[in-house]
Design a protein around this motif. Structure first.
Motif, PDB file in Angstrom:
ATOM      1  N   GLU A 177       0.748   4.136  -2.831  1.00  0.00           N
ATOM      2  CA  GLU A 177       0.591   5.571  -2.591  1.00  0.00           C
ATOM      3  C   GLU A 177       1.670   6.372  -3.327  1.00  0.00           C
ATOM      4  O   GLU A 177       1.388   7.417  -3.922  1.00  0.00           O
ATOM      5  CB  GLU A 177       0.684   5.863  -1.092  1.00  0.00           C
ATOM      6  N   LYS A 200      -4.100  11.322  -5.618  1.00  0.00           N
ATOM      7  CA  LYS A 200      -4.955  10.807  -4.545  1.00  0.00           C
ATOM      8  C   LYS A 200      -6.085  11.804  -4.263  1.00  0.00           C
ATOM      9  O   LYS A 200      -5.863  12.862  -3.657  1.00  0.00           O
ATOM     10  CB  LYS A 200      -4.129  10.557  -3.285  1.00  0.00           C
ATOM     11  N   ARG A 218      -9.669   4.347   1.103  1.00  0.00           N
ATOM     12  CA  ARG A 218      -8.668   3.301   0.893  1.00  0.00           C
ATOM     13  C   ARG A 218      -7.935   2.982   2.203  1.00  0.00           C
ATOM     14  O   ARG A 218      -7.757   1.819   2.566  1.00  0.00           O
ATOM     15  CB  ARG A 218      -7.648   3.752  -0.157  1.00  0.00           C
ATOM     16  N   ARG A 219      -7.506   4.021   2.897  1.00  0.00           N
ATOM     17  CA  ARG A 219      -6.778   3.819   4.154  1.00  0.00           C
ATOM     18  C   ARG A 219      -7.649   3.102   5.187  1.00  0.00           C
ATOM     19  O   ARG A 219      -7.183   2.223   5.923  1.00  0.00           O
ATOM     20  CB  ARG A 219      -6.305   5.158   4.700  1.00  0.00           C
ATOM     21  N   HIS A 277      -9.125   8.515  -1.069  1.00  0.00           N
ATOM     22  CA  HIS A 277      -7.945   7.873  -0.490  1.00  0.00           C
ATOM     23  C   HIS A 277      -8.142   7.596   0.999  1.00  0.00           C
ATOM     24  O   HIS A 277      -7.591   6.621   1.536  1.00  0.00           O
ATOM     25  CB  HIS A 277      -6.701   8.722  -0.721  1.00  0.00           C
ATOM     26  N   ARG A 297     -17.187   8.030  -3.939  1.00  0.00           N
ATOM     27  CA  ARG A 297     -16.867   7.564  -2.583  1.00  0.00           C
ATOM     28  C   ARG A 297     -18.020   6.769  -1.988  1.00  0.00           C
ATOM     29  O   ARG A 297     -17.824   5.723  -1.380  1.00  0.00           O
ATOM     30  CB  ARG A 297     -16.531   8.762  -1.687  1.00  0.00           C
ATOM     31  N   PHE A 351       0.832  -1.201   0.000  1.00  0.00           N
ATOM     32  CA  PHE A 351       0.000   0.000   0.000  1.00  0.00           C
ATOM     33  C   PHE A 351       0.867   1.252   0.000  1.00  0.00           C
ATOM     34  O   PHE A 351       0.547   2.235  -0.700  1.00  0.00           O
ATOM     35  CB  PHE A 351      -0.920   0.004   1.228  1.00  0.00           C
ATOM     36  N   THR A 369     -11.028  -2.455  -2.186  1.00  0.00           N
ATOM     37  CA  THR A 369     -11.279  -1.057  -1.848  1.00  0.00           C
ATOM     38  C   THR A 369      -9.981  -0.329  -1.506  1.00  0.00           C
ATOM     39  O   THR A 369      -9.783   0.829  -1.881  1.00  0.00           O
ATOM     40  CB  THR A 369     -12.263  -0.966  -0.668  1.00  0.00           C
ATOM     41  N   ALA A 370      -9.071  -1.025  -0.820  1.00  0.00           N
ATOM     42  CA  ALA A 370      -7.818  -0.390  -0.419  1.00  0.00           C
ATOM     43  C   ALA A 370      -6.949  -0.030  -1.620  1.00  0.00           C
ATOM     44  O   ALA A 370      -6.286   1.018  -1.627  1.00  0.00           O
ATOM     45  CB  ALA A 370      -7.062  -1.299   0.537  1.00  0.00           C
ATOM     46  N   PHE A 371      -6.934  -0.885  -2.634  1.00  0.00           N
ATOM     47  CA  PHE A 371      -6.002  -0.716  -3.748  1.00  0.00           C
ATOM     48  C   PHE A 371      -6.667  -0.301  -5.052  1.00  0.00           C
ATOM     49  O   PHE A 371      -5.996  -0.222  -6.083  1.00  0.00           O
ATOM     50  CB  PHE A 371      -5.225  -2.007  -3.983  1.00  0.00           C
TER      51      PHE A 371
END
Length: 446
Positions: free
Chosen positions: A19, A26, A34-35, A31, A135, A15, A153-155
């Motif tokens: 970034e 971002k 994502r976090r 983002h 979002r 991750f 979702t994170a990536f």
């Protein structure tokens, strides 16, 4: 063997690299989502063979690899000539091309962004124009969460957004093509498709996943579907990636009253494949049909996990998954029909059939019914067998070689699923893939 903490730490390292590769692209709200997803990963955990839903699928080969997540800057050059064989011939609808998980407009159909209120947009472009709407879509409130949906979702970097307004009927099908390039070895593609079909609207959508060469890439795809009251959607997924590739697919579907959903899921490629398909029949008189064909040889492993959740009354679901396994291929089918207390008058049928072509091929099949209502009609079953030697002998007696007789019988077994694909160019494409499998690997049937 890596433990939970080590695997999670590997994803955190990926991750941080992701970034850096985004290089200022971002969108802050997106983002942050994502976090948040990455932090959720620790709570959900990493599946192991000790988990009931994963006990026949070993994910360690996937987790032990270190993948680079694709970004716009990392996309290698691919030519139109390389892409063309995977664009359906005589296809009368739009075709959208993604290379290594990222949209390539020059290879895609030129179309107005909004015609009659219809939205066709890459997720990246949609997010740029509508950050808050994107979002909310990516929060995935209508779908469940699992390890790979959270990682998606994170990536996530790109994907397809399709919105069909109320009362609009798409007469032409829509094709989304995902291509892994020759430079995609050790690359991860986390793609998200978001599909909404309005009230009384109709659409046919095809997702195709292919590799341009043998490579050990990782495709983690997630498609969320919402069908409003009276809406109709036919969704085809054809996966024919490299036999060194890892493919994890999540499909979340939520249906409203009187809606209809059909899934035709074809899995032919990939070294380790897992398809999760979750359908929620949320309001009365909804109908869903799940058709699946999986075909493996060499040491392929194909795992299909389905859940049909009957929440409301008078809903219907029919499910048929068929597998063909040769050489040392293995497969899993785990299908559950859940009938909740208010889902009276449910009509549900589930079947898994598998054809084993060698003594080394294996299938673990577990059809399940979980019923909490008393006025229902539900059945399920599984059959596993080999080719009928008497039928083969009969065909040979009519002048057909033994190899061709076996191929004819295998194709006849698969045909009941293939014929469910009503878009002719798509059906012909799947036909060619299966025939190519016979030609390239004569040891498929021993």
């Amino acid at each position: 063997m890596l433990n939970q903490e080590q695997i999670i730490e590997k994803f955190k390292i990926q991750f941080r690299r992701f970034e850096e590769d985004l290089n200022g692209q971002k969108e802050q709200a997106l983002h942050a989502l994502r976090r948040q997803a990455l932090e959720t990963l620790r709570d959900i955990g990493i599946p192991t063979k000790k988990d009931e839903e994963w006990r026949f699928t070993d994910l360690q080969p996937l987790f032990e690899k270190s993948f680079r997540v694709s970004t716009a800057e990392a996309r290698p050059a691919v030519t139109q000539r390389e892409i063309s064989p995977f664009l359906y011939e005589n296809f009368n609808g739009p075709q959208f091309v993604f290379v290594d998980g990222l949209f390539v407009p020059e290879f895609s159909t030129k179309i107005d962004a909004q015609t009659f209120g219809i939205v066709f947009a890459s997720l990246k472009e949609f997010t740029r124009q509508n950050p808050e709407a994107a979002r909310q879509m990516l929060k995935n409130e209508n779908a469940g969460e699992n390890t790979f949906s959270v990682l998606n979702t994170a990536f996530v970097a790109d994907g397809m957004v399709i919105q069909i307004p109320d009362n609009v009927v798409l007469n032409s099908p829509v094709h989304i093509l995902y291509v892994s390039s020759p430079g995609a070895s050790a690359a991860a593609h986390h793609v998200r498709n978001i599909i909404k079909v309005g009230k009384q609207a109709q659409a046919r959508i095809i997702e195709t996943y292919v590799s341009l060469q043998e490579s050990d890439h990782f495709t983690n795809t997630m498609t969320t579907v919402k069908i409003e009251a009276g809406g109709h959607l036919i969704h085809n997924k054809i996966q024919n990636e490299s036999q060194q590739a890892f493919h994890i697919g999540n499909l979340f579907v939520r249906q409203q009253a009187d809606s209809h959903f059909v899934s035709n899921n074809i899995a032919l490629g990939g070294g380790l494949v897992r398809n999760n398909l979750y359908v929620t029949l949320a309001q009365e008189n909804a109908e869903t049909r799940l058709n699946g064909l999986y075909m493996g040889n060499r040491s392929q492993h194909i795992d299909n996990n389905t859940l049909i959740d009957h929440v409301a009354s008078r809903c219907t679901s029919h499910e048929l998954y068929q597998g063909i396994l040769g050489e040392q291929a293995t497969a899993v089918f785990s299908g559950k029909i859940l009938v909740r207390p208010d889902a009276q008058k449910t009509d549900a049928v589930q079947n898994n059939r598998c054809l084993l072509l060698s003594d080394e091929a294996r299938i673990n099949t577990k059809p399940q019914l979980e019923i909490y209502a008393d006025d229902v009609k539900c059945t399920h079953g599984a059959t596993v067998g080999q080719l009928d030697e008497e039928a083969i002998f009969y065909l040979q007696s009519r002048g057909i070689s033994k190899q061709r007789a076996k191929n004819l019988m295998i194709y006849a077994f698969a045909e009941s699923i293939i014929q469910q694909m009503k878009v002719q160019p798509v059906r012909e494409f799947v036909d060619r893939l299966i025939l190519q499998r016979f030609k390239e690997n004569m040891n498929f049937v021993k």
